[in-house]
Design a protein around this motif. Structure first.
Motif, mmCIF file in Angstrom:
data_model
loop_
_atom_site.group_PDB
_atom_site.id
_atom_site.type_symbol
_atom_site.label_atom_id
_atom_site.label_comp_id
_atom_site.label_asym_id
_atom_site.label_seq_id
_atom_site.Cartn_x
_atom_site.Cartn_y
_atom_site.Cartn_z
ATOM 1 N N ALA A 23 0.835 -1.206 0.000
ATOM 2 C CA ALA A 23 0.000 0.000 0.000
ATOM 3 C C ALA A 23 0.868 1.254 0.000
ATOM 4 N N ARG A 24 1.971 1.197 0.758
ATOM 5 C CA ARG A 24 2.882 2.350 0.805
ATOM 6 C C ARG A 24 3.515 2.588 -0.560
ATOM 7 N N ILE A 25 3.923 1.523 -1.221
ATOM 8 C CA ILE A 25 4.588 1.645 -2.518
ATOM 9 C C ILE A 25 3.623 2.166 -3.584
ATOM 10 N N PHE A 26 2.413 1.610 -3.609
ATOM 11 C CA PHE A 26 1.458 1.965 -4.654
ATOM 12 C C PHE A 26 0.608 3.189 -4.313
ATOM 13 N N GLY A 27 0.647 3.612 -3.056
ATOM 14 C CA GLY A 27 -0.134 4.772 -2.661
ATOM 15 C C GLY A 27 -1.625 4.517 -2.655
ATOM 16 N N VAL A 28 -2.025 3.317 -2.205
ATOM 17 C CA VAL A 28 -3.436 2.980 -2.119
ATOM 18 C C VAL A 28 -3.746 2.450 -0.725
ATOM 19 N N ASP A 29 -5.014 2.374 -0.405
ATOM 20 C CA ASP A 29 -5.442 1.831 0.876
ATOM 21 C C ASP A 29 -5.144 0.334 0.924
ATOM 22 N N GLU A 30 -4.621 -0.134 2.062
ATOM 23 C CA GLU A 30 -4.242 -1.542 2.135
ATOM 24 C C GLU A 30 -5.448 -2.473 2.045
ATOM 25 N N GLN A 31 -6.650 -1.954 2.346
ATOM 26 C CA GLN A 31 -7.840 -2.779 2.229
ATOM 27 C C GLN A 31 -8.143 -3.137 0.772
ATOM 28 N N SER A 32 -7.546 -2.397 -0.163
ATOM 29 C CA SER A 32 -7.756 -2.670 -1.586
ATOM 30 C C SER A 32 -6.845 -3.768 -2.105
ATOM 31 N N ILE A 33 -5.979 -4.275 -1.241
ATOM 32 C CA ILE A 33 -4.978 -5.267 -1.645
ATOM 33 C C ILE A 33 -5.272 -6.609 -0.985
ATOM 34 N N GLN A 34 -5.201 -7.671 -1.748
ATOM 35 C CA GLN A 34 -5.317 -9.017 -1.208
ATOM 36 C C GLN A 34 -3.964 -9.698 -1.325
ATOM 37 N N ALA A 35 -3.405 -10.068 -0.189
ATOM 38 C CA ALA A 35 -2.099 -10.719 -0.175
ATOM 39 C C ALA A 35 -1.965 -11.531 1.105
ATOM 40 N N TYR A 36 -1.360 -12.696 0.992
ATOM 41 C CA TYR A 36 -1.178 -13.565 2.141
ATOM 42 C C TYR A 36 0.288 -13.965 2.276
ATOM 43 N N ALA A 37 0.809 -13.841 3.494
ATOM 44 C CA ALA A 37 2.052 -14.518 3.829
ATOM 45 C C ALA A 37 1.667 -15.922 4.286
ATOM 46 N N MET A 38 2.498 -16.899 3.972
ATOM 47 C CA MET A 38 2.175 -18.285 4.316
ATOM 48 C C MET A 38 3.405 -19.006 4.855
ATOM 49 N N GLY A 39 3.159 -20.135 5.489
ATOM 50 C CA GLY A 39 4.251 -20.926 6.041
ATOM 51 C C GLY A 39 4.528 -20.556 7.477
ATOM 52 N N ALA B 291 -0.843 -14.902 -6.328
ATOM 53 C CA ALA B 291 -2.202 -14.756 -5.797
ATOM 54 C C ALA B 291 -2.467 -13.354 -5.259
ATOM 55 N N VAL B 292 -1.471 -12.464 -5.299
ATOM 56 C CA VAL B 292 -1.652 -11.087 -4.825
ATOM 57 C C VAL B 292 -2.439 -10.303 -5.874
ATOM 58 N N SER B 293 -3.404 -9.530 -5.406
ATOM 59 C CA SER B 293 -4.206 -8.752 -6.359
ATOM 60 C C SER B 293 -4.443 -7.333 -5.880
#
Length: 318
Positions: free
Chosen positions: A159-175, A187-189
């Motif tokens: 969100a910081r890099i793209f300058g958008v609200d983090e709620q607009s981003i879907q991303a998962y850390a796993m493991g 799978a990040v969108s």
């Protein structure tokens, strides 16, 4: 029939008290009980938090007690832990954390607790597995915070890099909740489109984004906090309350938590952070993210590290 939600928090350090405060100001709990090996600390924190609760409109009550007070709780949150050293990894206090939960879980179960364990204590993947074995509970009712906070950190970096609200981003850390964690970047969108399309369509916003750097920055943020103030507290508290909200409100939310895998992602008998659907009965379903070959190798390597820690764990008490 019980109509009030009762939650017990075991461990009244910074993480436990931050979680307690978040619970009462969000109205997620009716009756909150604090348990700590130092009873006076738990009693003092309960008095302070009960006064804070009186300033809210939800009518929460906060008390302190022993393990017997957890018997009729809906959720028990385990935060008790050795102190995290910013110069070392989360797995460096494996033995002490095992010893702590070994003394916590059996008396809580003996008191009649039949609800849901939410585990924060690190190394959370190994400790979640241990709590499951100590309690004899099914995997649906033993939930580690896993990579939920890590996923939030990833979204915040993007969100910081793209300058958008983090709620607009879907991303998962796993493991692993630790240095070996991975992100399935495929799978990040953003705005409903894949990350690589977002980079291609928005080169000025993307600013030459490097996924590995994003992941490294997110992983190191916890140790930056620990270096400055001694421990992380507010982020993990808020994340834990997001998990609890999904349970208490039966939200059917998808959150990456630590859960015992039973064949999912090709693994069995190990707890790791993966997205799941959470509701009133705990984990309802493990969500299958379709990993690329490279992502699969990274995920397998991360679980290999968790297995190594499991093998180093002390034997369960008889």
């Amino acid at each position: 029939m019980r109509t009030r939600t009762k939650i017990a928090i075991v461990g009244t350090g910074q993480v436990g008290t931050a979680t307690a405060f978040e619970l009462i100001i969000t109205g997620l709990v009716d009756d909150l009980v604090l348990v700590d090996r130092t009873r006076q600390v738990a009693a003092s924190q309960a008095l302070d938090l009960n006064q804070a609760a009186s300033a809210q409109t939800f009518g929460s009550t906060v008390t302190s007690g022993d393990y017997a007070a957890c018997g009729d709780a809906d959720i028990v949150v385990i935060t008790a832990s050795a102190r995290l050293d910013a110069s070392a990894g989360r797995d460096t206090f494996l033995t002490s954390s095992c010893a702590i939960v070994d003394t916590i879980v059996p008396p809580i179960v003996a008191a009649g607790f039949d609800g849901i364990f939410v585990v924060i204590t690190n190394p959370v993947d190994v400790i979640t597995d241990r709590v499951m074995r100590l309690s004899g509970f099914p995997r649906e009712r033993v939930i580690g915070t896993g990579t939920a906070l890590d996923s939030l950190r990833i979204r915040l970096e993007l969100a910081r890099i793209f300058g958008v609200d983090e709620q607009s981003i879907q991303a998962y850390a796993m493991g692993e909740h630790g240095d070996s964690q991975m992100v399935p970047w495929s799978a990040v969108s953003f705005w409903g489109k894949p990350l690589d399309h977002a980079i291609e369509d928005n080169p000025q916003r993307a600013r030459g984004i490097d996924p590995d750097t994003v992941l490294d920055d997110a992983k190191q943020s916890a140790f930056q906090i620990v270096k400055g103030k001694g421990t992380t507290s507010f982020g993990i508290a808020a994340t834990t309350c997001t998990i609890i909200a999904a349970i208490v409100r039966n939200e059917h939310s998808i959150i990456p938590v630590s859960v015992r895998l039973e064949g999912e992602y090709g693994h069995r008998g190990i707890c790791a952070g993966v997205p799941v659907i959470l509701g009133v009965n705990g984990i309802q379903e493990v969500v299958n993210i379709h990993l690329s070959e490279a992502e699969r190798r990274a995920f397998d390597a991360s679980l290999g590290h968790i297995r190594q820690m499991q093998e180093k764990s002390p034997a369960l008490p008889e």
